[in-house]
Enzyme design. Sequence first.
Site, PDB file in Angstrom:
ATOM      1  CG  PHE A 296      -2.202   1.342   1.581  1.00 55.11           C
ATOM      2  CD1 PHE A 296      -2.974   1.590   0.151  1.00 55.11           C
ATOM      3  CD2 PHE A 296      -1.638   2.274   2.125  1.00 55.11           C
ATOM      4  CE1 PHE A 296      -3.807   2.270   1.006  1.00 55.11           C
ATOM      5  CE2 PHE A 296      -2.613   3.400   2.078  1.00 55.11           C
ATOM      6  CZ  PHE A 296      -3.422   3.511   1.152  1.00 55.11           C
TER       7      PHE A 296
ATOM      8  CG  ASP B  98       5.783   3.334   1.749  1.00 61.07           C
ATOM      9  OD1 ASP B  98       5.826   4.277   2.680  1.00 61.07           O
ATOM     10  OD2 ASP B  98       4.423   3.429   0.934  1.00 61.07           O
TER      11      ASP B  98
ATOM     12  CE  LYS C 284      -0.027   5.439   7.834  1.00 65.37           C
ATOM     13  NZ  LYS C 284      -1.127   5.564   8.461  1.00 65.37           N
TER      14      LYS C 284
HETATM   15  C1  PLP Z   1       3.469   2.922   3.361  1.00 63.52           C
HETATM   16  C2  PLP Z   1       2.161   3.078   3.696  1.00 63.52           C
HETATM   17  N1  PLP Z   1       2.384   4.271   2.312  1.00 63.52           N
HETATM   18  C3  PLP Z   1       1.754   5.696   2.497  1.00 63.52           C
HETATM   19  C4  PLP Z   1       0.188   5.168   2.482  1.00 63.52           C
HETATM   20  C5  PLP Z   1      -0.769   6.580   2.268  1.00 63.52           C
HETATM   21  O1  PLP Z   1       0.172   8.182   3.613  1.00 63.52           O
HETATM   22  P1  PLP Z   1      -1.312   9.014   3.653  1.00 63.52           P
HETATM   23  O2  PLP Z   1      -2.711   8.547   4.679  1.00 63.52           O
HETATM   24  O3  PLP Z   1      -0.742   9.884   4.534  1.00 63.52           O
HETATM   25  O4  PLP Z   1      -1.513   9.759   1.964  1.00 63.52           O
HETATM   26  C6  PLP Z   1       0.086   4.945   3.578  1.00 63.52           C
HETATM   27  C7  PLP Z   1      -1.090   4.591   4.602  1.00 63.52           C
HETATM   28  O5  PLP Z   1      -1.183   3.770   5.395  1.00 63.52           O
HETATM   29  C8  PLP Z   1       0.972   3.704   3.721  1.00 63.52           C
HETATM   30  O6  PLP Z   1       0.966   2.809   5.482  1.00 63.52           O
END
Ligand code: PLP
Length: 384
Positions: free
Chosen positions: A122, A207, A236
Amino acid sequence: MSALFSNYGRWNLEIEKGSGCQVTDTQGKKYLDFTSGIGVCSLGHVHPAVTEAVTEQLNKLWHTSNLFQSSLQEQTAELLTAPTHLSKVLFCNSGAEANEGAIKLARKYTGKTKIITCLQSFHGRTYGSMSATGQEKIKAGFGPMVEGFEHVPFNDSNALDQAADADTAAIMIEVVQGEGGINPGSVNYLKYIGELCNKKGILLIIDEVQTGIGRTGKPFAFSHFGLEPDIVTAAKGLGNGFPVGAVIATEEVSSAFGPGSHGTTFGGNPLAMAAASAVMKEVFEPSFLEEVQKKGEYLKEELQNRLSTYEEVHEVKGLGLMVGIQCKGKVTDLITELQQNGILVLSAGEHVLRLLPPLTVSYEELRMGIEEISKAIKKQTVTA
Ligand SMILES: Cc1ncc(COP(=O)(O)O)c(C=O)c1O
């Protein structure tokens, strides 16, 4: 009727205030929070040092454009890069935006378009980050995705090797898949990715939106595995609830973004920088991170001991204070049962109960959480 979009499946519960690991709802009921938002309030709710830093900045200056110098951005970027081999930061406002920036940067630097990501990954909800995401349910109904993404099974070195060709700009991974079910990458797999990228001249993007900023007991999860990514994304936990994201890169790769090539109005906002700096001063302390590792091991091992005989539970997995309980059945009822018993937890997919307590959680709070979770799972097994 609500005036809000119905895009979130909300619980029938409103949180009014929070302090540390505890939150209180509008009826005055108290809960132990094992969600931290979704891995956001890592220092606990309303942490004094973050509140003080933001309040001080609130009375000084809220916003200037990125056309001006910013020593606050400079200082925050130095804190962010200090525990890594990376030296350049581009601030933005969310995880998806950070990943969007990382994808654009990798393409611009290499002049290539293909990016390999993993199934069950994700990376966000914007077109670029959604296209990178390896879950069909996230993309359903949104028409053509951005071209150039190839998804391979996670923890499968051969699949990665076959996909990585001369057109590949980057491999983009989560060291522990968060939304996909708390799936840790194996040591051998992650080591292999580093070697493959070096051998084939492919950029490595990690990520760290969910795993970063101390969540796994290191500033970034990649450092557990000796990896040296070219680009890392964070969000986050970086602002403890104040929206902030970051693309972190090597000086060489960052140079592909010259003036005018990429930007955002709010990225690097002074209030966000004040929050992020205060967070990193606490979280990146080696003694703090050591405690996170110990508490994470305690949580995982205790759950493994307590739940190993429960038929309902397949596995307890995770890294640091990012723990998943893989269940046989769907976890929806378990979550509401736990809410009734005063514990807030998350899911990751339909069958994984996800625990992301604040990194400041005490052993006493962990024990309470473990007790309630074990009781709730046991009850479910008996009633099923
Ligand atoms: C690994 C990862 N990347 C990207 C995101 C997307 O982040 P945002 O919700 O701040 O756009 C998330 C959100 O859960 C995530 O867990």
